[in-house]
Design an enzyme around this catalytic site. Sequence first.
Site, PDB file in Angstrom:
ATOM      1  N   VAL A   1       0.818  -1.211   0.000  1.00 43.79           N
ATOM      2  CA  VAL A   1       0.000   0.000   0.000  1.00 43.79           C
ATOM      3  C   VAL A   1       0.855   1.265   0.000  1.00 43.79           C
ATOM      4  O   VAL A   1       0.412   2.319  -0.451  1.00 43.79           O
ATOM      5  CB  VAL A   1      -0.973  -0.017   1.204  1.00 43.79           C
ATOM      6  CG1 VAL A   1      -0.243   0.228   2.509  1.00 43.79           C
ATOM      7  CG2 VAL A   1      -2.082   1.010   1.014  1.00 43.79           C
TER       8      VAL A   1
ATOM      9  N   ALA B   1       4.871  -5.174   7.406  1.00 43.18           N
ATOM     10  CA  ALA B   1       3.576  -5.279   6.736  1.00 43.18           C
ATOM     11  C   ALA B   1       3.645  -4.592   5.385  1.00 43.18           C
ATOM     12  O   ALA B   1       4.324  -3.575   5.231  1.00 43.18           O
ATOM     13  CB  ALA B   1       2.475  -4.644   7.578  1.00 43.18           C
ATOM     14  N   ASP B   2       2.947  -5.163   4.425  1.00 42.45           N
ATOM     15  CA  ASP B   2       2.795  -4.511   3.139  1.00 42.45           C
ATOM     16  C   ASP B   2       1.443  -3.820   3.032  1.00 42.45           C
ATOM     17  O   ASP B   2       1.280  -2.899   2.241  1.00 42.45           O
ATOM     18  CB  ASP B   2       2.967  -5.524   2.008  1.00 42.45           C
ATOM     19  CG  ASP B   2       4.422  -5.891   1.812  1.00 42.45           C
ATOM     20  OD1 ASP B   2       5.053  -5.318   0.910  1.00 42.45           O
ATOM     21  OD2 ASP B   2       4.938  -6.714   2.582  1.00 42.45           O
ATOM     22  N   ARG B   3       0.475  -4.270   3.829  1.00 36.76           N
ATOM     23  CA  ARG B   3      -0.800  -3.567   3.926  1.00 36.76           C
ATOM     24  C   ARG B   3      -1.519  -4.035   5.187  1.00 36.76           C
ATOM     25  O   ARG B   3      -1.563  -5.226   5.485  1.00 36.76           O
ATOM     26  CB  ARG B   3      -1.665  -3.820   2.692  1.00 36.76           C
ATOM     27  CG  ARG B   3      -2.932  -2.965   2.669  1.00 36.76           C
ATOM     28  CD  ARG B   3      -3.748  -3.156   1.399  1.00 36.76           C
ATOM     29  NE  ARG B   3      -2.992  -2.853   0.185  1.00 36.76           N
ATOM     30  CZ  ARG B   3      -3.537  -2.296  -0.899  1.00 36.76           C
ATOM     31  NH1 ARG B   3      -4.804  -1.967  -0.908  1.00 36.76           N
ATOM     32  NH2 ARG B   3      -2.794  -2.077  -1.971  1.00 36.76           N
TER      33      ARG B   3
ATOM     34  N   ALA C   1      -1.348  -8.030   5.651  1.00 38.59           N
ATOM     35  CA  ALA C   1      -0.654  -8.758   4.583  1.00 38.59           C
ATOM     36  C   ALA C   1       0.843  -8.538   4.744  1.00 38.59           C
ATOM     37  O   ALA C   1       1.306  -7.407   4.893  1.00 38.59           O
ATOM     38  CB  ALA C   1      -1.113  -8.263   3.212  1.00 38.59           C
TER      39      ALA C   1
END
Length: 386
Positions: free
Chosen positions: A102, A257-259, A267
């Site tokens: 994100v 975290a990526d999102r 995620a």
Amino acid sequence: MPALTSIRTSEGKLEIVNQLLLPHTVEFIEVSTIAEAYDAIKSMKIRGAPAIASLAALAVADYLTQNLQRASGPEWFGSVDAFREHVNVILTYLFTARPTAVNLGAATRRLSRKLQSSIDAGKDPRAIAQDLIAEAKEIDAEDVGRNKEMSKHGGEWLVERVKSQGGSGEGLNVMTVCNTGSLATSGYGTALGLITYLHETGKLQRAFYTQSTPYHQGSRLTAFELQSLNIPSTMLCDSMVGSLFQHHNIHAVAVGADRIARNGDTANKIGTYNAAVLAARHNIPFIVVAPVSTVDLEVADGSGIPIEHRPAIEACLVRGALYPTTLDANGVKQQATVMVTPEGLDGVYNPSFDVTPASLITAIVTEKGVAVKKEGEDVFDLTPIV
């Protein structure tokens, strides 16, 4: 060993370290076009949600700077409408390089908002370009400071939690997944930053990290960073997490975290969910450490997070240095890519990420503080930390 970095800018050049060659070869490659930035992100020459956001922003700044320096300027500098259309196409293009992270979308949206606000202020294309360049550089610059803030928040929270349960708050063992240090950010790191903070304050005994298949970002990159920082550490295969928890006193698992969805579902690199399930079984705190820009309040829960699937061939190949070590004529370690599976597999499952439900997460940390769930609830209220 000098401090590690994923991006550097000097003498008008934008360069990234080619993370596909690490840890055996430290090679900086120049990124001089938008297409090269897209390829670097897509091919994972650079990775880590904050780092790819920084590269995208800096690539836009570099592109605009190059065009400002042209005597006549390109045709799309001829009107505000043409300028807006051209820049928006670039921002949309860059966003598609890695859809799960994100931060990349947050960076491109932030630049889009600056574009519109400068237009609304009645500025001409050259002035708008200057505003975008300044905003892009700010996106990159603010990352290191917030990483140190969240690392401190998370480290202090963990120490106090251990003390509240009768421990000393010292000699802590923390496991992490994938790579979340300076190579994944503009500096210091998120989850690996928490581990670094505990080490710097004398609270850490040992860091543990998984190989993180299929790209081995743990065994290649986290190992490299921990070694450079002289932090005591131990590598384990992804399938050894349960055994580690059975036989060693692990005080926490810290991941990036990526999102992060509005309810706290997160995620992150594939294998994170496995670690969270095992941590819950062993009553080990599971901490997510990520900047505010990673929180996506427009996504209600993890079911709305798009999961990127990498090409099947990537799961079949391993790249590394020849062993025993072989040097080329320039004294550089020779590397090779080898296939570890039979050729022509008709089925390969290769997602880059999985989603850990909020119910398995103990705390979510951003630069604004630490969020925990209310008693009896399985989801987070992230309002205080976004």
